[in-house]
Structure formats: C-alpha cells, structure tokens
Scaffold this motif. Structure first.
Motif, PDB file in Angstrom:
ATOM      1  N   GLN A 190       0.835  -1.204   0.000  1.00  0.00           N
ATOM      2  CA  GLN A 190       0.000   0.000   0.000  1.00  0.00           C
ATOM      3  C   GLN A 190       0.866   1.249   0.000  1.00  0.00           C
ATOM      4  N   MET A 191       1.963   1.212   0.750  1.00  0.00           N
ATOM      5  CA  MET A 191       2.858   2.374   0.789  1.00  0.00           C
ATOM      6  C   MET A 191       3.496   2.598  -0.572  1.00  0.00           C
ATOM      7  N   ASP A 192       3.938   1.532  -1.227  1.00  0.00           N
ATOM      8  CA  ASP A 192       4.521   1.676  -2.569  1.00  0.00           C
ATOM      9  C   ASP A 192       3.520   2.290  -3.532  1.00  0.00           C
ATOM     10  N   GLU A 193       2.261   1.848  -3.469  1.00  0.00           N
ATOM     11  CA  GLU A 193       1.222   2.407  -4.337  1.00  0.00           C
ATOM     12  C   GLU A 193       1.019   3.896  -4.061  1.00  0.00           C
ATOM     13  N   GLN A 194       1.003   4.271  -2.798  1.00  0.00           N
ATOM     14  CA  GLN A 194       0.829   5.678  -2.427  1.00  0.00           C
ATOM     15  C   GLN A 194       2.044   6.506  -2.839  1.00  0.00           C
ATOM     16  N   PHE A 195       3.250   5.949  -2.707  1.00  0.00           N
ATOM     17  CA  PHE A 195       4.459   6.656  -3.131  1.00  0.00           C
ATOM     18  C   PHE A 195       4.377   6.963  -4.619  1.00  0.00           C
ATOM     19  N   GLU A 196       4.006   5.950  -5.415  1.00  0.00           N
ATOM     20  CA  GLU A 196       3.922   6.146  -6.868  1.00  0.00           C
ATOM     21  C   GLU A 196       2.848   7.166  -7.231  1.00  0.00           C
ATOM     22  N   CYS A 213       6.204  16.109   2.982  1.00  0.00           N
ATOM     23  CA  CYS A 213       5.298  15.434   2.054  1.00  0.00           C
ATOM     24  C   CYS A 213       5.463  13.918   2.174  1.00  0.00           C
ATOM     25  N   SER A 214       6.700  13.451   2.206  1.00  0.00           N
ATOM     26  CA  SER A 214       6.967  12.015   2.341  1.00  0.00           C
ATOM     27  C   SER A 214       6.399  11.474   3.646  1.00  0.00           C
ATOM     28  N   SER A 215       6.601  12.210   4.720  1.00  0.00           N
ATOM     29  CA  SER A 215       6.089  11.784   6.022  1.00  0.00           C
ATOM     30  C   SER A 215       4.570  11.722   6.034  1.00  0.00           C
ATOM     31  N   LEU A 216       3.935  12.682   5.392  1.00  0.00           N
ATOM     32  CA  LEU A 216       2.470  12.688   5.344  1.00  0.00           C
ATOM     33  C   LEU A 216       1.925  11.542   4.490  1.00  0.00           C
ATOM     34  N   ILE A 217       2.610  11.201   3.420  1.00  0.00           N
ATOM     35  CA  ILE A 217       2.195  10.050   2.610  1.00  0.00           C
ATOM     36  C   ILE A 217       2.260   8.778   3.449  1.00  0.00           C
ATOM     37  N   MET A 218       3.363   8.615   4.166  1.00  0.00           N
ATOM     38  CA  MET A 218       3.521   7.424   5.007  1.00  0.00           C
ATOM     39  C   MET A 218       2.479   7.387   6.120  1.00  0.00           C
ATOM     40  N   ALA A 219       2.295   8.501   6.806  1.00  0.00           N
ATOM     41  CA  ALA A 219       1.334   8.548   7.917  1.00  0.00           C
ATOM     42  C   ALA A 219      -0.077   8.284   7.427  1.00  0.00           C
ATOM     43  N   SER A 220      -0.436   8.859   6.300  1.00  0.00           N
ATOM     44  CA  SER A 220      -1.763   8.664   5.737  1.00  0.00           C
ATOM     45  C   SER A 220      -2.007   7.193   5.413  1.00  0.00           C
ATOM     46  N   THR A 221      -0.999   6.531   4.897  1.00  0.00           N
ATOM     47  CA  THR A 221      -1.123   5.115   4.542  1.00  0.00           C
ATOM     48  C   THR A 221      -1.203   4.240   5.789  1.00  0.00           C
ATOM     49  N   VAL A 222      -0.300   4.448   6.715  1.00  0.00           N
ATOM     50  CA  VAL A 222      -0.264   3.620   7.923  1.00  0.00           C
ATOM     51  C   VAL A 222      -1.531   3.787   8.753  1.00  0.00           C
ATOM     52  N   HIS A 223      -1.983   5.024   8.927  1.00  0.00           N
ATOM     53  CA  HIS A 223      -3.137   5.285   9.785  1.00  0.00           C
ATOM     54  C   HIS A 223      -4.468   5.217   9.039  1.00  0.00           C
ATOM     55  N   GLN A 224      -4.406   5.032   7.729  1.00  0.00           N
ATOM     56  CA  GLN A 224      -5.596   4.954   6.884  1.00  0.00           C
ATOM     57  C   GLN A 224      -6.508   6.166   7.092  1.00  0.00           C
ATOM     58  N   GLN A 225      -5.882   7.326   7.112  1.00  0.00           N
ATOM     59  CA  GLN A 225      -6.586   8.586   7.308  1.00  0.00           C
ATOM     60  C   GLN A 225      -6.176   9.559   6.206  1.00  0.00           C
ATOM     61  N   PRO A 226      -7.086  10.424   5.780  1.00  0.00           N
ATOM     62  CA  PRO A 226      -6.674  11.453   4.824  1.00  0.00           C
ATOM     63  C   PRO A 226      -5.721  12.444   5.501  1.00  0.00           C
ATOM     64  N   VAL A 227      -4.880  13.060   4.714  1.00  0.00           N
ATOM     65  CA  VAL A 227      -3.884  13.994   5.242  1.00  0.00           C
ATOM     66  C   VAL A 227      -4.556  15.110   6.038  1.00  0.00           C
ATOM     67  N   ALA A 228      -5.669  15.621   5.535  1.00  0.00           N
ATOM     68  CA  ALA A 228      -6.358  16.733   6.207  1.00  0.00           C
ATOM     69  C   ALA A 228      -6.781  16.368   7.629  1.00  0.00           C
ATOM     70  N   ALA A 229      -7.057  15.103   7.866  1.00  0.00           N
ATOM     71  CA  ALA A 229      -7.472  14.678   9.208  1.00  0.00           C
ATOM     72  C   ALA A 229      -6.304  14.617  10.181  1.00  0.00           C
ATOM     73  N   MET A 230      -5.088  14.638   9.653  1.00  0.00           N
ATOM     74  CA  MET A 230      -3.915  14.489  10.518  1.00  0.00           C
ATOM     75  C   MET A 230      -3.148  15.780  10.746  1.00  0.00           C
ATOM     76  N   ILE A 231      -3.519  16.849  10.071  1.00  0.00           N
ATOM     77  CA  ILE A 231      -2.791  18.102  10.246  1.00  0.00           C
ATOM     78  C   ILE A 231      -3.737  19.183  10.761  1.00  0.00           C
ATOM     79  N   LYS A 232      -3.159  20.165  11.404  1.00  0.00           N
ATOM     80  CA  LYS A 232      -3.951  21.275  11.923  1.00  0.00           C
ATOM     81  C   LYS A 232      -4.573  22.056  10.774  1.00  0.00           C
TER      82      LYS A 232
END
Length: 184
Positions: free
Chosen positions: A35-41, A140-159
């Motif tokens: 899943q992470m590889d797919e999100q990276f691409e 950006c890389s960290s947010l891609i990883m966090a979004s994938t691992v936590h199965q959450q959209p980026v907007a839900a994880m940032i202020k």
C-alpha cells in the motif's frame, strides 16, 4: 453448585472472534508495504521515496531474569539460538492462548515500517541550485507514510492552520484527500 453450560465448539478460523464485524474490518498488515509503494507512486511526484528493508543483526542480546529473586543476566544469541528462543516464545504464546482459542484482548502489536527519502543532490544544492525547500519534500513524504499507515486522509492528521501551506507545497496530497472524501 450451579450447573455449567457446555461450551459450543468454535468454528475453524473464528477462534477468539466475538462477531463477524471484527473479521471484516481487520487489517492485513502484511499488505502495508505494498500500500505504501502504491501511495508513493501516486502521490510523490519526484519519486524520491524508496522502500527500505530492515535486517536484524546476526547477534542479538538477550536480557533475562531466570527467577524472581535471581540476578538479571545478559547473553549474546547467535542465529541457531535466536531460532530456539523465537520458537520458545511462540510456544508460550500458543500455550497462553490455548492454540488461539483465547483472545489476547490487552496485547499490543508493534510494527516497524520504513522508507528512505532520497535527494538527487545534497541538501545545499537542492536549496541553492533548484530553489526547493527539502523540508517540504520530507514533510510530504512523512504525510504520505502517515496517511497510509493510519488509513486517514492527510487533512485529518494536520492542523487546520497548516492545510493551506501543505496544499501550496504538495497539492497532490490535498487533492488525494478530496478524492478519498468524495468516495465515502
């Protein structure tokens, strides 16, 4: 003495599961790297993220206390001893759970997932020659990883106060959020 009700046999593959909802929502953690590889691409326009394989060392250090009143001891384990200790740990887990019939409801599973962010040039060259902020790239890389691992959209994880800055630096992340929200 009250009579004890007979225990119904547990269907294979259902040990420790109280309801079918838990089975359908369980996550297959072996798929996280894929899943992470797919999100990276999909989300990393510079293709700067690479999967990282973590290998354990050949010699492990075991710290143990044979009994409650004895002194703690430390020993180095080589490959054959590591297998023996790992098998003993799984045998203990099997005994504690009665071969999976009893759930481990208060256990925690820790998984380590790693990726490497690669720059084509040094950090100084990236800043001066390409006029790019390397911190934004790593963010950006960290947010891609966090979004994938936590199965959450980026907007839900940032202020909320950071969303405009993230959208400016990495618009593909926020666009991906809109697609995820539209699908739900």
């Amino acid at each position: 003495v009250a009579p004890v009700a007979p225990v119904a046999p547990v269907a294979p593959g259902r040990r420790g599961m109280e309801d079918t909802e838990e089975v359908s929502t369980a996550r297959d953690y072996t798929q996280v790297p894929k899943q992470m590889d797919e999100q990276f691409e999909k989300l990393d326009p510079t293709s700067s993220l690479r999967p990282t394989i973590i290998n354990c060392g050949k010699s492990w250090t075991k710290r143990s206390q044979p009994s409650l009143l004895s002194a703690k001891k430390t020993e180095n384990l080589q490959t054959d001893q590591q297998k023996k200790e790992k098998d003993a740990a799984f045998d203990l887990l099997d005994a504690i759970t009665k071969s999976g019939a009893l759930p481990l409801s208060h256990a925690t599973l820790h998984i380590v997932v790693a990726a490497t962010h690669c720059f084509d040039k040094t950090v100084t060259e990236t800043v001066i020659q390409e006029n790019l902020n390397p911190i934004e790239r790593v963010e950006c890389s960290s947010l891609i990883m966090a979004s994938t691992v936590h199965q959450q959209p980026v907007a839900a994880m940032i202020k909320d106060s950071c969303q405009a800055r993230i959208k400016l630096a990495s618009p593909q992340l926020m666009d991906a959020v809109l697609k995820v929200q539209d699908e739900q």
